[in-house]
Design an enzyme around this catalytic site. Structure first.
Site, PDB file in Angstrom:
ATOM      1  N   ALA A 250      31.021  37.059  37.612  1.00  0.00           N
ATOM      2  CA  ALA A 250      30.652  37.603  38.935  1.00  0.00           C
ATOM      3  C   ALA A 250      29.897  36.615  39.819  1.00  0.00           C
ATOM      4  O   ALA A 250      29.422  37.001  40.891  1.00  0.00           O
ATOM      5  CB  ALA A 250      29.883  38.914  38.826  1.00  0.00           C
ATOM      6  N   ALA A 251      29.794  35.352  39.409  1.00  0.00           N
ATOM      7  CA  ALA A 251      29.131  34.375  40.287  1.00  0.00           C
ATOM      8  C   ALA A 251      29.926  34.223  41.588  1.00  0.00           C
ATOM      9  O   ALA A 251      29.359  34.211  42.688  1.00  0.00           O
ATOM     10  CB  ALA A 251      29.001  33.031  39.583  1.00  0.00           C
ATOM     11  N   GLY A 252      31.255  34.121  41.451  1.00  0.00           N
ATOM     12  CA  GLY A 252      32.104  33.996  42.655  1.00  0.00           C
ATOM     13  C   GLY A 252      31.994  35.235  43.532  1.00  0.00           C
ATOM     14  O   GLY A 252      31.936  35.145  44.761  1.00  0.00           O
ATOM     15  N   ASP A 253      31.927  36.406  42.886  1.00  0.00           N
ATOM     16  CA  ASP A 253      31.809  37.657  43.652  1.00  0.00           C
ATOM     17  C   ASP A 253      30.476  37.711  44.391  1.00  0.00           C
ATOM     18  O   ASP A 253      30.402  38.193  45.528  1.00  0.00           O
ATOM     19  CB  ASP A 253      31.908  38.865  42.713  1.00  0.00           C
ATOM     20  CG  ASP A 253      33.232  38.919  41.978  1.00  0.00           C
ATOM     21  OD1 ASP A 253      34.236  38.428  42.535  1.00  0.00           O
ATOM     22  OD2 ASP A 253      33.264  39.432  40.846  1.00  0.00           O
TER      23      ASP A 253
HETATM   24  O1  RIB Z   1      34.774  38.385  38.850  1.00  0.00           O
HETATM   25  C1  RIB Z   1      34.299  39.061  37.724  1.00  0.00           C
HETATM   26  C2  RIB Z   1      35.079  40.305  37.484  1.00  0.00           C
HETATM   27  O2  RIB Z   1      36.408  39.959  37.171  1.00  0.00           O
HETATM   28  C3  RIB Z   1      34.602  41.133  36.321  1.00  0.00           C
HETATM   29  O3  RIB Z   1      33.595  42.056  36.671  1.00  0.00           O
HETATM   30  C4  RIB Z   1      35.883  41.781  35.821  1.00  0.00           C
HETATM   31  O4  RIB Z   1      35.945  43.135  36.068  1.00  0.00           O
HETATM   32  C5  RIB Z   1      37.011  41.023  36.504  1.00  0.00           C
HETATM   33  O5  RIB Z   1      37.604  41.795  37.448  1.00  0.00           O
END
Ligand code: RIB
Length: 305
Positions: A250-253
């Site tokens: 989730a760093a990119g998110d």
């Molecule tokens: O970017 C991380 C996410 O990628 C995770 O939370 C997982 O669900 C996948 O979708």
């Protein structure tokens, strides 16, 4: 009024194991721990934008199972508007994640209910899109729906961000004209542009190609090397703060959600990129997807080590 960010995308329950290393084909490893954690690229970006100062609405689908209830509740706990999160028959999306001792991960996703986010469903919640300042999409829902959302965002005059993740092939050519900010990582930039991306110089070449294909501006995230911003006139390299990584999930998110929140709040592109980078750096110091995402005060308190 805080700026309004609308995220159109996936919600997944992450089934996370920690192991000394990632397993090879055919191998069984003894894991160290297991946890179920709310995730999904769309939901993670929604949580990041909300914790980092934006008013957020989510457009997506969960299944009519226990994970679906948990995934929705996780967003509601962040004051994210879930009127456009539909519950559909069947299983919620899941992600099987292994994180190793070097904080690297391997992920397999099963779309489940995310596959039910059709263009028709998006149209049903058009009033949510109309209220947005910034719209963010990713690629964990059907391609046709992503293309539809991008084009609708453009027609409504919104700022449209596409995080093309996960991507292993080129995008449909007619999407590019609707994208204000395309934010791939290195491998996604390579898949989209058809060019190798393994350095700042090769990232510049790929970004130029992606803008020639029609993307407005491009930010290529380069992991520990920071990110490259290309706007068609110049390139800017933004080094990333150095931190001790525990889990990069989730760093990119977090970067995308933080960038969107800052941009929607009126920050310059450079300020929004630096803000997103600090948020992402903080996220890798903590385990899990949504639990790792920092708040606005965490980012404001951050001092470069
Ligand atoms: O970017 C991380 C996410 O990628 C995770 O939370 C997982 O669900 C996948 O979708």
């Amino acid at each position: 009024m805080p700026a309004k960010v609308v995220v159109i995308g996936s919600l997944n329950m992450d089934l996370v194991t920690r192991a000394p290393r990632l397993p090879r084909g055919g191998e069984t490893l003894i894991g160290e721990s297991f946890a179920t954690v709310s995730g999904g690229k769309g939901a993670n970006q929604a949580v990041a934008a909300a914790r980092l100062g934006a008013q957020v609405s989510m457009v997506g689908c969960v299944g009519n199972d226990a994970y679906g209830v948990e995934l929705r509740d996780a967003l509601l706990a962040e004051q994210i508007d879930c009127q456009a999160v539909s519950t559909v028959e069947g299983s919620s999306g899941v992600a099987l994640i292994v994180v190793d001792d070097n904080s690297q991960n391997a992920i397999v996703i099963v779309a489940g209910a995310n596959g039910a986010l059709t263009s028709k469903v998006i149209d049903h919640f058009d009033s949510v899109l109309q209220a947005a300042d910034v719209i963010i999409c990713q690629l964990e829902v059907p391609d046709a729906s992503v293309g539809h959302a991008l084009k609708r965002g453009r027609a409504l005059g919104k700022t449209v961000i596409l995080n093309p993740a996960p991507a292993s092939r080129p995008l449909p050519a007619d999407w590019y004209a609707s994208i204000d900010y395309l934010i791939p990582n290195e491998s996604e930039a390579a898949a989209l542009s058809g060019l190798p991306v393994d350095s700042l110089e090769t990232a510049k070449t790929a970004a130029t190609r992606l803008m020639a294909m029609g993307a407005g501006k491009v930010i290529i995230t380069l992991g520990a090397q920071g990110s490259l911003f290309a706007n068609g006139k110049s390139f800017d390299h933004f080094p990333v703060p150095k931190v001790k990584a525990v889990d990069t999930t989730a760093a990119g998110d977090t970067f995308v959600g933080g960038f969107a929140a800052a941009l929607a709040a009126g920050k310059s592109e450079a300020e929004a990129i630096r803000f997103g980078q600090v948020a992402a750096a903080l996220s890798v110091t903590r385990a899990g997807a949504q639990p790792s995402i920092p708040t606005l005060s965490d980012v404001q308190a951050f001092k470069t080590p």
